[in-house]
Write a protein that holds these residues in place. Structure first.
Motif, PDB file in Angstrom:
ATOM      1  N   HIS A 385       6.986  10.627  19.541  1.00 27.22           N
ATOM      2  CA  HIS A 385       5.489  10.572  19.191  1.00 27.22           C
ATOM      3  C   HIS A 385       4.923   9.133  19.803  1.00 27.22           C
ATOM      4  O   HIS A 385       3.896   9.292  20.452  1.00 27.22           O
ATOM      5  CB  HIS A 385       5.258  10.766  17.787  1.00 27.22           C
ATOM      6  N   GLU A 412      -4.436  10.581  19.619  1.00 27.24           N
ATOM      7  CA  GLU A 412      -2.894  11.404  19.393  1.00 27.24           C
ATOM      8  C   GLU A 412      -2.614  12.193  20.410  1.00 27.24           C
ATOM      9  O   GLU A 412      -1.584  13.066  20.238  1.00 27.24           O
ATOM     10  CB  GLU A 412      -3.251  12.022  18.019  1.00 27.24           C
ATOM     11  N   SER A 415       0.799  11.445  22.222  1.00 30.83           N
ATOM     12  CA  SER A 415       1.884  11.386  21.360  1.00 30.83           C
ATOM     13  C   SER A 415       2.095  12.751  20.809  1.00 30.83           C
ATOM     14  O   SER A 415       3.372  12.917  20.699  1.00 30.83           O
ATOM     15  CB  SER A 415       1.388  10.449  20.331  1.00 30.83           C
ATOM     16  N   VAL A 416       1.270  13.563  20.202  1.00 33.56           N
ATOM     17  CA  VAL A 416       1.539  14.734  19.871  1.00 33.56           C
ATOM     18  C   VAL A 416       2.073  15.629  20.900  1.00 33.56           C
ATOM     19  O   VAL A 416       3.253  16.417  20.832  1.00 33.56           O
ATOM     20  CB  VAL A 416       0.511  15.606  19.185  1.00 33.56           C
ATOM     21  N   GLU A 419       5.765  14.688  21.336  1.00 33.23           N
ATOM     22  CA  GLU A 419       6.510  15.136  20.232  1.00 33.23           C
ATOM     23  C   GLU A 419       6.754  16.753  20.345  1.00 33.23           C
ATOM     24  O   GLU A 419       7.832  17.362  20.196  1.00 33.23           O
ATOM     25  CB  GLU A 419       5.782  14.735  18.842  1.00 33.23           C
TER      26      GLU A 419
END
Length: 597
Positions: A385, A412, A415-416, A419
Protein backbone atom coordinates in the motif's frame (compact mmCIF):
# COMPACT_ATOMS: atom_id res chain seq x y z
CA UNK A 1 20.02 -2.94 3.96
CA UNK A 2 21.39 -6.23 5.23
CA UNK A 3 18.55 -7.27 7.51
CA UNK A 4 18.60 -10.56 9.37
CA UNK A 5 16.05 -12.63 7.40
CA UNK A 6 14.74 -14.15 10.63
CA UNK A 7 14.07 -10.81 12.33
CA UNK A 8 11.36 -8.62 10.77
CA UNK A 9 12.96 -5.60 9.09
CA UNK A 10 16.04 -5.41 11.33
CA UNK A 11 18.37 -2.72 10.01
CA UNK A 12 15.97 -1.47 7.34
CA UNK A 13 16.26 2.29 7.77
CA UNK A 14 16.12 5.23 5.42
CA UNK A 15 18.92 7.56 4.38
CA UNK A 16 17.80 11.13 5.09
CA UNK A 17 21.05 12.54 3.74
CA UNK A 18 19.35 12.39 0.33
CA UNK A 19 17.21 15.34 1.45
CA UNK A 20 19.80 17.74 2.80
CA UNK A 21 23.14 16.38 1.66
CA UNK A 22 24.04 15.01 5.09
CA UNK A 23 22.44 13.66 8.24
CA UNK A 24 23.72 16.69 10.13
CA UNK A 25 20.92 19.02 11.23
CA UNK A 26 23.07 21.97 10.17
CA UNK A 27 22.27 21.10 6.55
CA UNK A 28 18.59 21.68 7.29
CA UNK A 29 19.38 25.22 8.41
CA UNK A 30 21.28 25.79 5.17
CA UNK A 31 18.12 24.86 3.27
CA UNK A 32 16.10 27.30 5.35
CA UNK A 33 18.62 30.07 4.66
CA UNK A 34 18.33 29.34 0.95
CA UNK A 35 14.55 29.53 1.19
CA UNK A 36 14.77 32.85 3.03
CA UNK A 37 17.07 34.29 0.37
CA UNK A 38 14.78 33.20 -2.45
CA UNK A 39 11.73 34.52 -0.63
CA UNK A 40 13.43 37.89 -0.33
CA UNK A 41 14.03 37.91 -4.09
CA UNK A 42 10.27 37.73 -4.61
CA UNK A 43 9.50 40.91 -2.70
CA UNK A 44 10.10 43.32 -5.66
CA UNK A 45 7.21 41.61 -7.50
CA UNK A 46 4.73 42.72 -4.86
CA UNK A 47 1.93 44.84 -6.29
CA UNK A 48 2.90 44.01 -9.88
CA UNK A 49 1.00 40.80 -10.64
CA UNK A 50 -1.91 42.63 -12.27
CA UNK A 51 0.39 44.29 -14.83
CA UNK A 52 2.55 41.28 -15.70
CA UNK A 53 2.35 39.51 -19.04
CA UNK A 54 1.62 35.75 -18.96
CA UNK A 55 5.31 35.10 -19.66
CA UNK A 56 6.32 37.30 -16.74
CA UNK A 57 3.79 35.57 -14.51
CA UNK A 58 5.25 32.22 -15.56
CA UNK A 59 8.72 33.38 -14.56
CA UNK A 60 7.35 34.68 -11.27
CA UNK A 61 5.70 31.35 -10.38
CA UNK A 62 8.92 29.57 -11.27
CA UNK A 63 10.66 31.68 -8.65
CA UNK A 64 7.89 30.95 -6.14
CA UNK A 65 8.48 27.24 -6.72
CA UNK A 66 12.22 27.70 -6.26
CA UNK A 67 11.65 29.45 -2.95
CA UNK A 68 9.19 26.81 -1.77
CA UNK A 69 11.37 23.80 -2.61
CA UNK A 70 14.09 24.17 0.07
CA UNK A 71 11.39 25.06 2.57
CA UNK A 72 9.58 21.79 1.80
CA UNK A 73 12.80 19.77 2.02
CA UNK A 74 13.77 21.26 5.38
CA UNK A 75 10.32 20.52 6.78
CA UNK A 76 10.40 16.94 5.57
CA UNK A 77 13.87 16.34 6.99
CA UNK A 78 12.81 17.49 10.46
CA UNK A 79 9.50 15.62 10.37
CA UNK A 80 11.06 12.33 9.26
CA UNK A 81 13.75 12.58 11.92
CA UNK A 82 11.07 13.16 14.54
CA UNK A 83 8.88 10.29 13.32
CA UNK A 84 11.55 7.66 13.96
CA UNK A 85 12.09 8.76 17.57
CA UNK A 86 9.52 11.14 19.01
CA UNK A 87 11.07 10.85 22.49
CA UNK A 88 14.47 12.28 21.52
CA UNK A 89 14.54 15.92 22.72
CA UNK A 90 16.96 16.81 19.94
CA UNK A 91 14.47 15.69 17.30
CA UNK A 92 11.68 17.68 18.93
CA UNK A 93 13.88 20.77 19.20
CA UNK A 94 14.94 20.42 15.56
CA UNK A 95 11.35 20.23 14.40
CA UNK A 96 10.37 23.26 16.45
CA UNK A 97 13.34 25.24 15.10
CA UNK A 98 12.31 24.29 11.57
CA UNK A 99 8.70 25.29 12.17
CA UNK A 100 9.68 28.64 13.65
CA UNK A 101 12.01 29.57 10.79
CA UNK A 102 9.69 28.19 8.13
CA UNK A 103 6.78 30.18 9.54
CA UNK A 104 8.86 33.35 9.51
CA UNK A 105 9.66 32.78 5.84
CA UNK A 106 6.10 31.81 4.91
CA UNK A 107 4.68 34.97 6.45
CA UNK A 108 6.80 37.02 4.06
CA UNK A 109 5.10 35.20 1.18
CA UNK A 110 1.49 35.49 2.35
CA UNK A 111 0.94 38.40 -0.01
CA UNK A 112 1.40 36.19 -3.09
CA UNK A 113 -1.75 34.11 -2.67
CA UNK A 114 -3.71 37.16 -1.53
CA UNK A 115 -2.62 39.28 -4.47
CA UNK A 116 -3.36 36.50 -6.96
CA UNK A 117 -6.81 36.04 -5.40
CA UNK A 118 -7.52 39.77 -5.63
CA UNK A 119 -6.91 40.03 -9.39
CA UNK A 120 -9.88 40.61 -11.69
CA UNK A 121 -11.25 37.47 -13.29
CA UNK A 122 -10.54 38.84 -16.77
CA UNK A 123 -6.82 39.19 -16.00
CA UNK A 124 -6.62 35.73 -14.49
CA UNK A 125 -8.50 33.97 -17.28
CA UNK A 126 -6.37 35.66 -19.95
CA UNK A 127 -3.21 34.54 -18.20
CA UNK A 128 -4.43 30.98 -17.64
CA UNK A 129 -5.20 30.54 -21.33
CA UNK A 130 -1.57 31.28 -22.16
CA UNK A 131 0.86 28.31 -22.48
CA UNK A 132 3.36 30.22 -20.32
CA UNK A 133 1.38 29.24 -17.22
CA UNK A 134 0.83 25.62 -18.25
CA UNK A 135 3.03 24.10 -15.53
CA UNK A 136 1.15 25.86 -12.74
CA UNK A 137 -2.26 26.35 -14.35
CA UNK A 138 -4.29 23.94 -12.26
CA UNK A 139 -2.64 25.04 -9.03
CA UNK A 140 -3.45 28.66 -9.80
CA UNK A 141 -7.09 27.81 -10.46
CA UNK A 142 -7.24 25.98 -7.11
CA UNK A 143 -5.79 29.04 -5.38
CA UNK A 144 -8.52 31.16 -6.88
CA UNK A 145 -11.14 28.82 -5.40
CA UNK A 146 -9.92 29.85 -1.94
CA UNK A 147 -10.69 33.49 -2.68
CA UNK A 148 -13.87 33.79 -0.53
CA UNK A 149 -12.07 32.40 2.51
CA UNK A 150 -8.87 34.44 2.61
CA UNK A 151 -8.35 37.16 5.19
CA UNK A 152 -6.26 40.31 5.03
CA UNK A 153 -2.50 39.98 4.84
CA UNK A 154 -1.98 41.11 8.44
CA UNK A 155 -4.61 38.65 9.66
CA UNK A 156 -3.10 35.80 7.65
CA UNK A 157 0.33 36.57 9.13
CA UNK A 158 -1.01 36.56 12.68
CA UNK A 159 -2.75 33.21 12.13
CA UNK A 160 0.38 31.69 10.58
CA UNK A 161 2.64 32.81 13.42
CA UNK A 162 0.20 31.83 16.16
CA UNK A 163 -0.12 28.33 14.68
CA UNK A 164 3.29 27.46 16.15
CA UNK A 165 1.93 27.78 19.66
CA UNK A 166 -1.58 26.79 18.63
CA UNK A 167 -2.76 23.79 16.63
CA UNK A 168 0.66 22.51 15.57
CA UNK A 169 1.91 22.58 19.17
CA UNK A 170 -1.13 20.66 20.42
CA UNK A 171 -0.72 18.14 17.59
CA UNK A 172 2.91 17.58 18.50
CA UNK A 173 2.01 17.10 22.15
CA UNK A 174 -0.60 14.53 21.14
CA UNK A 175 2.00 12.61 19.09
CA UNK A 176 4.47 12.57 21.93
CA UNK A 177 1.87 11.39 24.43
CA UNK A 178 0.56 8.58 22.21
CA UNK A 179 4.03 7.49 21.06
CA UNK A 180 5.08 7.16 24.68
CA UNK A 181 2.21 4.84 25.65
CA UNK A 182 3.40 1.43 26.80
CA UNK A 183 0.99 -1.47 27.18
CA UNK A 184 1.42 -3.67 30.24
CA UNK A 185 0.78 -7.36 29.71
CA UNK A 186 1.44 -10.30 32.03
CA UNK A 187 4.56 -11.03 29.97
CA UNK A 188 5.85 -7.46 30.32
CA UNK A 189 5.52 -4.05 28.70
CA UNK A 190 5.29 -3.71 24.92
CA UNK A 191 4.89 -0.80 22.52
CA UNK A 192 1.36 0.40 21.79
CA UNK A 193 1.82 -0.42 18.10
CA UNK A 194 2.85 -4.00 18.87
CA UNK A 195 -0.16 -4.44 21.15
CA UNK A 196 -2.40 -3.29 18.32
CA UNK A 197 -0.90 -5.87 15.96
CA UNK A 198 -1.81 -8.62 18.45
CA UNK A 199 -5.48 -7.89 17.83
CA UNK A 200 -4.99 -9.75 14.55
CA UNK A 201 -3.86 -12.92 16.29
CA UNK A 202 -5.84 -16.11 15.65
CA UNK A 203 -5.62 -16.84 19.40
CA UNK A 204 -8.51 -15.21 21.25
CA UNK A 205 -6.72 -15.11 24.59
CA UNK A 206 -3.91 -13.12 22.97
CA UNK A 207 -6.41 -10.68 21.49
CA UNK A 208 -8.32 -10.27 24.73
CA UNK A 209 -5.14 -9.73 26.71
CA UNK A 210 -3.87 -7.12 24.23
CA UNK A 211 -7.23 -5.30 24.18
CA UNK A 212 -7.42 -5.17 27.96
CA UNK A 213 -3.87 -3.83 28.06
CA UNK A 214 -4.67 -1.18 25.46
CA UNK A 215 -7.79 -0.07 27.32
CA UNK A 216 -5.84 0.17 30.55
CA UNK A 217 -2.97 2.07 28.90
CA UNK A 218 -5.36 4.67 27.45
CA UNK A 219 -6.84 5.55 30.84
CA UNK A 220 -4.03 7.54 32.53
CA UNK A 221 -3.73 10.24 29.87
CA UNK A 222 -7.32 10.23 28.64
CA UNK A 223 -8.34 13.55 30.17
CA UNK A 224 -5.26 15.22 28.72
CA UNK A 225 -5.90 13.81 25.24
CA UNK A 226 -9.56 14.86 25.52
CA UNK A 227 -8.46 18.37 26.44
CA UNK A 228 -6.10 18.47 23.45
CA UNK A 229 -8.89 17.34 21.16
CA UNK A 230 -11.33 19.87 22.62
CA UNK A 231 -8.79 22.62 22.07
CA UNK A 232 -8.27 21.62 18.46
CA UNK A 233 -12.03 21.37 17.90
CA UNK A 234 -12.44 24.92 19.23
CA UNK A 235 -9.45 26.18 17.24
CA UNK A 236 -10.95 24.83 14.02
CA UNK A 237 -14.33 26.34 14.83
CA UNK A 238 -12.67 29.74 15.22
CA UNK A 239 -10.73 29.34 11.98
CA UNK A 240 -13.84 28.26 10.07
CA UNK A 241 -15.82 31.22 11.43
CA UNK A 242 -13.12 33.73 10.51
CA UNK A 243 -12.83 32.27 7.03
CA UNK A 244 -16.60 32.03 6.48
CA UNK A 245 -16.81 28.29 5.88
CA UNK A 246 -20.36 27.01 6.06
CA UNK A 247 -19.50 23.84 8.00
CA UNK A 248 -16.59 22.17 9.77
CA UNK A 249 -15.87 19.95 6.76
CA UNK A 250 -16.13 22.60 4.03
CA UNK A 251 -12.46 23.59 4.17
CA UNK A 252 -11.36 19.97 3.82
CA UNK A 253 -13.71 19.43 0.89
CA UNK A 254 -12.46 22.56 -0.84
CA UNK A 255 -8.86 21.47 -0.38
CA UNK A 256 -9.85 18.11 -1.84
CA UNK A 257 -11.53 19.87 -4.77
CA UNK A 258 -14.78 18.12 -3.84
CA UNK A 259 -18.17 19.64 -3.18
CA UNK A 260 -19.88 19.23 0.18
CA UNK A 261 -22.75 17.55 -1.69
CA UNK A 262 -20.56 14.94 -3.37
CA UNK A 263 -18.95 13.94 -0.10
CA UNK A 264 -22.32 13.72 1.60
CA UNK A 265 -23.40 11.42 -1.24
CA UNK A 266 -20.37 9.21 -0.60
CA UNK A 267 -21.04 9.08 3.14
CA UNK A 268 -24.73 8.28 2.62
CA UNK A 269 -23.94 5.55 0.08
CA UNK A 270 -21.56 3.82 2.47
CA UNK A 271 -23.86 4.19 5.50
CA UNK A 272 -26.72 2.68 3.48
CA UNK A 273 -24.61 -0.48 3.12
CA UNK A 274 -23.55 -0.85 6.77
CA UNK A 275 -25.51 -4.10 6.62
CA UNK A 276 -22.58 -5.63 4.73
CA UNK A 277 -20.39 -5.10 7.79
CA UNK A 278 -22.91 -6.71 10.07
CA UNK A 279 -23.32 -9.59 7.62
CA UNK A 280 -19.55 -10.12 7.68
CA UNK A 281 -19.27 -9.94 11.45
CA UNK A 282 -22.00 -12.57 11.85
CA UNK A 283 -20.09 -14.87 9.51
CA UNK A 284 -16.83 -14.15 11.29
CA UNK A 285 -18.35 -14.93 14.68
CA UNK A 286 -19.63 -18.21 13.27
CA UNK A 287 -16.19 -19.13 11.93
CA UNK A 288 -14.56 -18.24 15.24
CA UNK A 289 -17.10 -20.34 17.10
CA UNK A 290 -18.60 -17.37 18.92
CA UNK A 291 -22.17 -16.25 19.48
CA UNK A 292 -21.07 -12.62 19.11
CA UNK A 293 -17.79 -10.86 18.39
CA UNK A 294 -16.11 -8.78 21.07
CA UNK A 295 -14.62 -5.57 19.68
CA UNK A 296 -11.16 -7.14 19.87
CA UNK A 297 -12.31 -10.04 17.64
CA UNK A 298 -13.10 -7.81 14.65
CA UNK A 299 -9.59 -7.99 13.16
CA UNK A 300 -8.87 -11.55 14.26
CA UNK A 301 -7.00 -13.63 11.76
CA UNK A 302 -8.96 -16.63 10.54
CA UNK A 303 -5.74 -18.37 9.60
CA UNK A 304 -4.52 -21.47 11.36
CA UNK A 305 -1.23 -23.23 11.83
CA UNK A 306 1.72 -22.00 9.81
CA UNK A 307 -0.29 -19.14 8.30
CA UNK A 308 0.39 -17.29 11.56
CA UNK A 309 4.16 -17.57 11.10
CA UNK A 310 6.24 -14.44 10.75
CA UNK A 311 7.01 -13.42 7.18
CA UNK A 312 10.66 -12.31 6.99
CA UNK A 313 11.35 -8.91 5.48
CA UNK A 314 13.14 -10.32 2.42
CA UNK A 315 10.18 -12.56 1.68
CA UNK A 316 7.80 -9.62 2.02
CA UNK A 317 9.97 -7.68 -0.40
CA UNK A 318 9.86 -10.55 -2.92
CA UNK A 319 6.07 -10.88 -2.63
CA UNK A 320 5.43 -7.18 -3.22
CA UNK A 321 7.88 -6.81 -6.10
CA UNK A 322 6.48 -9.92 -7.79
CA UNK A 323 2.96 -8.50 -7.48
CA UNK A 324 3.91 -5.16 -9.01
CA UNK A 325 5.85 -6.92 -11.78
CA UNK A 326 2.76 -8.98 -12.64
CA UNK A 327 1.01 -5.76 -13.60
CA UNK A 328 3.71 -3.43 -14.90
CA UNK A 329 7.51 -3.58 -15.26
CA UNK A 330 7.54 0.19 -14.73
CA UNK A 331 5.89 -0.16 -11.33
CA UNK A 332 8.13 -3.09 -10.35
CA UNK A 333 11.37 -1.27 -11.18
CA UNK A 334 10.20 1.81 -9.31
CA UNK A 335 9.22 -0.22 -6.25
CA UNK A 336 12.58 -2.00 -6.21
CA UNK A 337 14.35 1.33 -5.79
CA UNK A 338 12.72 1.86 -2.40
CA UNK A 339 14.43 -1.29 -1.11
CA UNK A 340 17.72 -0.92 -2.96
CA UNK A 341 18.29 2.77 -2.25
CA UNK A 342 17.27 2.92 1.43
CA UNK A 343 14.02 4.86 1.12
CA UNK A 344 12.20 2.79 3.79
CA UNK A 345 12.24 2.77 7.58
CA UNK A 346 10.64 -0.47 8.74
CA UNK A 347 11.57 -1.85 12.21
CA UNK A 348 9.59 -1.38 15.41
CA UNK A 349 11.38 0.95 17.83
CA UNK A 350 10.46 2.56 21.13
CA UNK A 351 8.86 6.01 20.55
CA UNK A 352 8.72 5.53 16.78
CA UNK A 353 5.57 7.00 15.24
CA UNK A 354 2.90 4.34 14.88
CA UNK A 355 1.15 3.20 11.73
CA UNK A 356 2.56 3.68 8.28
CA UNK A 357 2.93 6.51 5.78
CA UNK A 358 4.66 7.60 2.61
CA UNK A 359 6.07 11.12 2.67
CA UNK A 360 6.39 12.91 -0.67
CA UNK A 361 9.37 15.21 -0.98
CA UNK A 362 9.69 17.41 -4.05
CA UNK A 363 9.39 16.40 -7.72
CA UNK A 364 13.19 16.18 -7.98
CA UNK A 365 13.60 13.90 -4.98
CA UNK A 366 12.25 10.45 -4.15
CA UNK A 367 9.65 9.89 -1.40
CA UNK A 368 10.17 7.99 1.85
CA UNK A 369 8.12 5.16 3.35
CA UNK A 370 7.66 4.42 7.05
CA UNK A 371 6.12 1.15 8.25
CA UNK A 372 6.18 -0.72 11.56
CA UNK A 373 6.88 -4.18 10.22
CA UNK A 374 6.05 -7.09 12.54
CA UNK A 375 5.98 -9.84 9.94
CA UNK A 376 2.24 -10.36 9.55
CA UNK A 377 0.54 -10.79 6.20
CA UNK A 378 -1.31 -7.56 6.94
CA UNK A 379 2.09 -5.87 7.18
CA UNK A 380 3.03 -7.19 3.74
CA UNK A 381 -0.11 -5.66 2.26
CA UNK A 382 0.57 -2.40 4.16
CA UNK A 383 4.02 -2.33 2.59
CA UNK A 384 2.47 -2.77 -0.86
CA UNK A 385 0.00 0.00 0.00
CA UNK A 386 2.64 2.54 1.03
CA UNK A 387 4.81 1.67 -1.97
CA UNK A 388 1.79 2.49 -4.14
CA UNK A 389 1.86 5.99 -2.70
CA UNK A 390 5.58 6.15 -3.35
CA UNK A 391 5.22 5.06 -6.97
CA UNK A 392 2.52 7.69 -7.49
CA UNK A 393 4.93 10.39 -6.33
CA UNK A 394 7.80 8.97 -8.39
CA UNK A 395 5.75 8.86 -11.58
CA UNK A 396 4.57 12.45 -11.04
CA UNK A 397 8.15 13.73 -10.93
CA UNK A 398 7.63 15.95 -14.00
CA UNK A 399 4.88 17.99 -12.36
CA UNK A 400 5.46 21.23 -10.50
CA UNK A 401 5.99 21.26 -6.76
CA UNK A 402 2.42 22.49 -6.36
CA UNK A 403 0.90 19.81 -8.61
CA UNK A 404 3.09 16.90 -7.59
CA UNK A 405 0.57 15.53 -5.08
CA UNK A 406 -3.12 14.84 -5.70
CA UNK A 407 -5.98 16.03 -3.49
CA UNK A 408 -6.65 13.68 -0.59
CA UNK A 409 -9.67 12.25 -2.38
CA UNK A 410 -7.35 10.67 -4.95
CA UNK A 411 -4.39 10.13 -2.64
CA UNK A 412 -5.30 6.48 -1.97
CA UNK A 413 -5.80 5.48 -5.61
CA UNK A 414 -2.34 4.07 -6.31
CA UNK A 415 -1.86 2.67 -2.81
CA UNK A 416 -5.11 0.70 -2.73
CA UNK A 417 -4.49 -0.40 -6.31
CA UNK A 418 -1.04 -1.74 -5.35
CA UNK A 419 -2.50 -3.50 -2.35
CA UNK A 420 -5.24 -5.02 -4.52
CA UNK A 421 -2.70 -6.27 -7.07
CA UNK A 422 -0.65 -7.85 -4.28
CA UNK A 423 -3.74 -9.44 -2.77
CA UNK A 424 -4.85 -10.75 -6.16
CA UNK A 425 -1.43 -12.28 -6.72
CA UNK A 426 -1.51 -14.01 -3.34
CA UNK A 427 -5.04 -15.31 -3.91
CA UNK A 428 -4.32 -16.63 -7.41
CA UNK A 429 -1.30 -18.53 -6.12
CA UNK A 430 -3.16 -20.13 -3.19
CA UNK A 431 -4.83 -23.51 -3.73
CA UNK A 432 -5.39 -24.64 -0.14
CA UNK A 433 -9.08 -23.97 0.72
CA UNK A 434 -8.33 -22.84 4.26
CA UNK A 435 -5.60 -20.47 3.18
CA UNK A 436 -7.83 -19.06 0.46
CA UNK A 437 -10.53 -18.50 3.03
CA UNK A 438 -8.01 -16.73 5.22
CA UNK A 439 -7.00 -14.45 2.35
CA UNK A 440 -10.60 -13.66 1.46
CA UNK A 441 -11.36 -12.92 5.09
CA UNK A 442 -8.41 -10.55 5.22
CA UNK A 443 -9.65 -8.77 2.09
CA UNK A 444 -13.14 -8.29 3.50
CA UNK A 445 -11.66 -7.13 6.80
CA UNK A 446 -9.60 -4.56 4.91
CA UNK A 447 -12.61 -3.26 3.01
CA UNK A 448 -14.54 -2.99 6.26
CA UNK A 449 -11.65 -1.09 7.83
CA UNK A 450 -10.93 1.17 4.88
CA UNK A 451 -14.42 1.96 3.63
CA UNK A 452 -16.95 1.39 6.37
CA UNK A 453 -14.92 2.01 9.50
CA UNK A 454 -13.37 5.18 8.09
CA UNK A 455 -16.82 6.52 7.30
CA UNK A 456 -18.00 5.62 10.82
CA UNK A 457 -14.96 7.45 12.21
CA UNK A 458 -15.79 10.44 10.01
CA UNK A 459 -19.28 10.40 11.49
CA UNK A 460 -17.71 10.52 14.97
CA UNK A 461 -15.71 13.54 13.88
CA UNK A 462 -18.82 15.11 12.42
CA UNK A 463 -20.69 14.69 15.70
CA UNK A 464 -17.71 15.85 17.79
CA UNK A 465 -17.11 19.04 15.78
CA UNK A 466 -20.77 19.95 15.78
CA UNK A 467 -21.22 19.11 19.46
CA UNK A 468 -18.19 21.22 20.42
CA UNK A 469 -19.68 24.18 18.53
CA UNK A 470 -23.15 23.75 20.00
CA UNK A 471 -22.45 22.49 23.51
CA UNK A 472 -19.05 23.90 24.48
CA UNK A 473 -16.18 21.85 25.87
CA UNK A 474 -16.93 18.13 25.69
CA UNK A 475 -16.24 15.87 28.66
CA UNK A 476 -14.50 12.54 28.30
CA UNK A 477 -17.86 10.86 28.88
CA UNK A 478 -19.48 12.91 26.11
CA UNK A 479 -16.70 12.10 23.64
CA UNK A 480 -16.93 8.45 24.60
CA UNK A 481 -20.68 8.60 24.06
CA UNK A 482 -20.31 10.11 20.57
CA UNK A 483 -17.69 7.49 19.71
CA UNK A 484 -19.84 4.59 20.86
CA UNK A 485 -22.87 5.95 19.02
CA UNK A 486 -20.99 6.12 15.71
CA UNK A 487 -19.48 2.68 16.19
CA UNK A 488 -22.76 1.16 17.33
CA UNK A 489 -24.47 2.27 14.13
CA UNK A 490 -21.76 0.42 12.19
CA UNK A 491 -21.73 -2.75 14.27
CA UNK A 492 -25.44 -3.11 15.02
CA UNK A 493 -25.90 -6.04 17.39
CA UNK A 494 -22.95 -8.00 15.98
CA UNK A 495 -20.20 -6.68 18.30
CA UNK A 496 -19.89 -6.40 22.08
CA UNK A 497 -18.14 -3.03 22.55
CA UNK A 498 -17.47 -3.28 26.30
CA UNK A 499 -14.11 -1.64 27.02
CA UNK A 500 -14.02 0.15 23.66
CA UNK A 501 -15.25 3.52 24.92
CA UNK A 502 -11.97 5.47 24.87
CA UNK A 503 -10.38 3.99 21.78
CA UNK A 504 -11.08 7.18 19.81
CA UNK A 505 -8.42 8.92 21.86
CA UNK A 506 -5.29 7.60 20.15
CA UNK A 507 -6.32 8.07 16.50
CA UNK A 508 -3.96 10.68 14.97
CA UNK A 509 -6.09 11.58 11.95
CA UNK A 510 -8.66 13.29 14.17
CA UNK A 511 -5.90 15.57 15.47
CA UNK A 512 -3.71 16.21 12.45
CA UNK A 513 -6.13 16.38 9.54
CA UNK A 514 -9.75 16.83 10.62
CA UNK A 515 -12.19 15.18 8.23
CA UNK A 516 -9.43 13.40 6.32
CA UNK A 517 -10.63 9.85 6.93
CA UNK A 518 -13.41 9.89 4.34
CA UNK A 519 -10.66 10.06 1.72
CA UNK A 520 -9.81 6.44 2.55
CA UNK A 521 -13.32 5.32 1.60
CA UNK A 522 -13.27 7.56 -1.47
CA UNK A 523 -9.89 6.22 -2.58
CA UNK A 524 -10.71 2.60 -1.78
CA UNK A 525 -13.93 2.56 -3.79
CA UNK A 526 -12.30 4.42 -6.64
CA UNK A 527 -9.28 2.13 -6.66
CA UNK A 528 -11.39 -1.03 -6.52
CA UNK A 529 -13.30 0.15 -9.57
CA UNK A 530 -10.05 1.04 -11.34
CA UNK A 531 -8.57 -2.33 -10.41
CA UNK A 532 -11.56 -4.19 -11.80
CA UNK A 533 -11.32 -2.20 -15.03
CA UNK A 534 -7.63 -3.01 -15.22
CA UNK A 535 -8.43 -6.72 -15.12
CA UNK A 536 -10.83 -6.23 -18.02
CA UNK A 537 -8.76 -3.71 -19.98
CA UNK A 538 -5.40 -5.47 -20.38
CA UNK A 539 -2.15 -3.69 -21.36
CA UNK A 540 -3.91 -0.70 -22.89
CA UNK A 541 -5.50 0.08 -19.53
CA UNK A 542 -2.12 -0.16 -17.80
CA UNK A 543 -0.85 2.60 -20.08
CA UNK A 544 -3.82 4.81 -19.14
CA UNK A 545 -3.27 4.08 -15.48
CA UNK A 546 0.39 5.03 -15.58
CA UNK A 547 -0.46 8.26 -17.42
CA UNK A 548 -2.98 9.13 -14.73
CA UNK A 549 -0.41 8.56 -11.99
CA UNK A 550 2.14 10.61 -13.91
CA UNK A 551 -0.28 13.53 -14.04
CA UNK A 552 -0.07 13.85 -10.24
CA UNK A 553 -2.39 16.62 -9.11
CA UNK A 554 -2.15 18.68 -12.29
CA UNK A 555 -5.85 18.26 -13.09
CA UNK A 556 -9.12 18.11 -11.22
CA UNK A 557 -10.24 14.76 -9.74
CA UNK A 558 -12.88 14.49 -12.48
CA UNK A 559 -10.28 15.04 -15.20
CA UNK A 560 -7.78 12.65 -13.68
CA UNK A 561 -10.23 9.79 -13.24
CA UNK A 562 -11.61 10.35 -16.74
CA UNK A 563 -8.14 9.27 -17.94
CA UNK A 564 -9.05 5.76 -16.75
CA UNK A 565 -12.67 5.98 -17.92
CA UNK A 566 -14.22 6.75 -14.52
CA UNK A 567 -17.01 9.29 -14.07
CA UNK A 568 -17.14 10.67 -10.53
CA UNK A 569 -20.36 12.49 -11.31
CA UNK A 570 -22.23 9.26 -12.05
CA UNK A 571 -24.52 8.54 -9.07
CA UNK A 572 -23.91 4.83 -9.54
CA UNK A 573 -20.14 5.22 -9.29
CA UNK A 574 -19.94 4.74 -5.51
CA UNK A 575 -22.40 1.87 -5.48
CA UNK A 576 -20.35 0.14 -8.18
CA UNK A 577 -17.36 0.13 -5.82
CA UNK A 578 -19.50 -1.11 -2.97
CA UNK A 579 -20.83 -3.88 -5.23
CA UNK A 580 -17.26 -5.11 -5.63
CA UNK A 581 -16.91 -5.27 -1.85
CA UNK A 582 -20.15 -7.23 -1.62
CA UNK A 583 -19.00 -9.69 -4.28
CA UNK A 584 -15.84 -10.39 -2.29
CA UNK A 585 -17.97 -10.92 0.83
CA UNK A 586 -20.19 -13.36 -1.06
CA UNK A 587 -17.09 -15.22 -2.22
CA UNK A 588 -15.93 -15.47 1.39
CA UNK A 589 -19.36 -16.76 2.47
CA UNK A 590 -19.26 -19.43 -0.22
CA UNK A 591 -15.72 -20.45 0.76
CA UNK A 592 -16.77 -20.72 4.40
CA UNK A 593 -19.77 -22.85 3.46
CA UNK A 594 -17.55 -25.18 1.43
CA UNK A 595 -15.19 -25.64 4.37
CA UNK A 596 -18.11 -26.48 6.62
CA UNK A 597 -19.23 -29.39 4.41
Amino acid sequence: MNADPQVPAEGVSWRLADITGSDDSASMHILLESAADRAEELQPYRGRLATMSPAELGEFWRKVEEASTPLALAGNFAQLRFSTDTADPANGALMMAMQEKATAIETTLVWIELEWASLDDSIVETALRDPALGRWKHHLRVLRSQRPHLLTESEEKVLAEKMLTGSSAWSRLFDELVSGIQVSLPSGEIAFEEAGSRLQSSDRATRAEAAAGITESLAPGLRTRAYIYNTLLADKATDDRLRAYSSWISSRNLANQASDESIRALIEAVVSRFGLVQRWYRLKAQMLGLDQLAHYDRNASLSTGDTDETIPWEQAKAIVLDAYASYSPVLASGAARFFDENWIDAPLRPAKQGGAFCAPMTPGLHPYVLVNYTGTRRDVLTLAHELGHGLHFLLAKDQSLFEHVTPLTLAETASVFGEAVTFGRLLDAETDPRRRMSLLAGSVDDSVATVFRQVSMWRFEDSAHNARRNEGELSVDRLNELWMQSQGELFGDTVDTTGYEAWWSYIPHFVHVPGYVYAYAYGQLLALSVYQRSLDGGPSFAEKYLRMLGAGGSRSPEELTAMVDCNLNDPEFWNAGLDLVERRLTEAENAAAALAV
